[in-house]
Design a protein around this motif. Structure first.
Motif, mmCIF file in Angstrom:
data_model
loop_
_atom_site.group_PDB
_atom_site.id
_atom_site.type_symbol
_atom_site.label_atom_id
_atom_site.label_comp_id
_atom_site.label_asym_id
_atom_site.label_seq_id
_atom_site.Cartn_x
_atom_site.Cartn_y
_atom_site.Cartn_z
ATOM 1 N N ILE A 289 0.827 -1.202 0.000
ATOM 2 C CA ILE A 289 0.000 0.000 0.000
ATOM 3 C C ILE A 289 0.866 1.260 0.000
ATOM 4 N N VAL A 290 2.037 1.211 0.649
ATOM 5 C CA VAL A 290 2.924 2.378 0.682
ATOM 6 C C VAL A 290 3.583 2.584 -0.676
ATOM 7 N N VAL A 291 3.967 1.499 -1.348
ATOM 8 C CA VAL A 291 4.559 1.625 -2.687
ATOM 9 C C VAL A 291 3.537 2.186 -3.666
ATOM 10 N N GLU A 292 2.279 1.754 -3.553
ATOM 11 C CA GLU A 292 1.235 2.325 -4.414
ATOM 12 C C GLU A 292 1.100 3.824 -4.188
ATOM 13 N N ALA A 293 1.147 4.252 -2.928
ATOM 14 C CA ALA A 293 1.038 5.682 -2.634
ATOM 15 C C ALA A 293 2.246 6.452 -3.161
ATOM 16 N N ALA A 294 3.414 5.816 -3.178
ATOM 17 C CA ALA A 294 4.634 6.513 -3.600
ATOM 18 C C ALA A 294 4.619 6.875 -5.079
ATOM 19 N N TRP A 295 3.845 6.147 -5.892
ATOM 20 C CA TRP A 295 3.791 6.461 -7.325
ATOM 21 C C TRP A 295 3.310 7.895 -7.584
ATOM 22 N N SER A 296 2.481 8.429 -6.699
ATOM 23 C CA SER A 296 1.877 9.742 -6.942
ATOM 24 C C SER A 296 2.865 10.889 -6.772
ATOM 25 N N TYR A 297 4.036 10.629 -6.206
ATOM 26 C CA TYR A 297 4.967 11.723 -5.922
ATOM 27 C C TYR A 297 5.839 12.098 -7.115
ATOM 28 N N HIS A 298 5.574 11.519 -8.283
ATOM 29 C CA HIS A 298 6.279 11.999 -9.467
ATOM 30 C C HIS A 298 5.673 13.303 -9.974
ATOM 31 N N ARG A 299 4.466 13.629 -9.459
ATOM 32 C CA ARG A 299 3.827 14.890 -9.856
ATOM 33 C C ARG A 299 4.312 16.028 -8.968
#
Length: 375
Positions: A289-299
């Motif tokens: 779940i944390v890795v999924e959330a980390a994807w959004s920080y490329h924005r």
């Protein structure tokens, strides 16, 4: 005094418990096998008591924490230990329940075992519900794949502009007809399963929402605080809080990263230092779940309507931590991307640092609740 204590090692199975005892004078012996029933455990403790002089341990596993709670009701101190950290002698090729119980008793007396954190019944129940919803999402994905691949094999394509699994897509799939009776029966069954999985997920999410309302104030505060972070909404926040249980049990953010299995492995000797991929030895549900959330920080960092809505009831201190997380993690993502790193490795590195911000918000939320209760 430790020399007056008696240490019990339990090798617990679904139907039986192998028991061994390590006396304070050094003797270690087997006490045989008892049924895995509450009355049998109670009789064992009465026979070996008094309860305050006993120290019991058993390995964490599929039997859960039922034995721990039974012993706690009897006033016995019990540790549930990590099975992967139990010392093993090199060259030992004989494994039996009796020998396992004796090894646990001996290692417990010498202090060589690592105890895991045992949740209370409420936290365990919420975690079971969250994991049930996760399993339902996986089943939903499988059901959708079966239907989409069947339609692909049959040469059926949705009209241009219709995105998969939207309402128009499901209406189109429901209006299809096949001339072959076998194909029509297959389509109806796959479509029914997709609808069934959707209803199941919605039902479980409603149950999670109701369960959170009955949770402890500290857990509710942690869930609300985590939603200030980018990429973590209601279900994700509940999942993280349920898997962690009590965030303040970790003394530092680095300990939380290790618990999640997000730290790099290392094999160093002398002047040579060699680090490899992450250990993946921790909580896989939390790591996912944390890795999924980390994807959004490329924005780039920003506060949009949905995030602003989630932050309405959150303190300014937590908002500041979340805003700092956006800037730091986006900067790290861009720096690693500029260095030519693989996107999966970048996301893993960002997820590891995101755990640090989760720890900061969680510990502050629990401290705030304790202060309010004390006041």
């Amino acid at each position: 005094m430790k020399e007056k204590l008696r240490f019990l090692g339990l090798d617990v199975h679904a139907e039986t418990i192998a028991v061994a005892i390590a006396e304070w004078d050094g003797e270690v012996r087997s006490l045989g096998t008892i049924p895995n029933r509450a009355d049998s455990v109670r009789k064992l403790i009465q026979k070996l008591g008094p309860a305050e002089k006993l120290r019991v341990c058993y390995e964490a596993g599929p039997i859960g924490y039922v034995v721990y709670w039974q012993l706690a009701e009897l006033g016995v101190k019990c540790d549930v230990v990590a099975p992967t950290l139990v010392p093993v002698k090199a060259g030992d090729r004989v494994k039996t329940d009796r020998r396992d119980a004796e090894k646990l008793a001996r290692s417990h007396r010498s202090g060589d075992l690592t105890a895991v954190w045992v949740p209370d019944e409420g936290s365990e129940a919420l975690r079971d519900l969250v994991r049930t919803r996760e399993a339902a999402k996986q089943d939903q994905l499988r059901a959708r794949h079966r239907l989409s691949k069947f339609l692909l094999r049959s040469g059926q394509r949705p009209p241009t502009g219709i995105r998969p699994w939207t309402r128009p897509y499901l209406i189109w799939a429901a209006q299809l007809r096949f001339t072959q009776m076998a194909q029509e029966a297959t389509r109806l069954d796959y479509l029914h399963e997709v609808e069934h999985m959707r209803e199941r997920v919605e039902r479980l999410e409603r149950a999670i929402t109701e369960a959170v309302k009955l949770a402890s104030p500290a857990l509710q505060q942690v869930i609300n605080g985590l939603q200030a972070l980018r990429g973590i909404a209601d279900i994700s926040a509940v999942t993280i809080a349920a898997e962690l249980g009590q965030v303040s049990r970790f003394d530092s953010a680095r300990q939380l990263m290790g618990y999640c299995g997000a730290v790099p492995s290392e094999h160093s000797s002398g002047k040579r230092t060699r680090r490899g991929s992450i250990t993946k030895t921790g909580n896989a549900h939390l790591r996912r779940i944390v890795v999924e959330a980390a994807w959004s920080y490329h924005r780039p960092p920003c506060i949009w309507y949905g995030l602003r809505k989630r932050q309405e009831s959150i303190s300014e201190e937590v908002k500041e931590i979340a805003w700092k997380a956006q800037h730091r993690l986006h900067k790290r993502y861009m720096r690693l991307a500029a260095a030519g790193k693989d996107k999966r490795k970048i996301t893993t590195a960002v997820a590891r640092e995101l755990l640090g911000f989760i720890w900061a918000i969680g510990t502050r939320a629990e401290t705030t609740v304790r202060q309010q209760i004390a006041a």
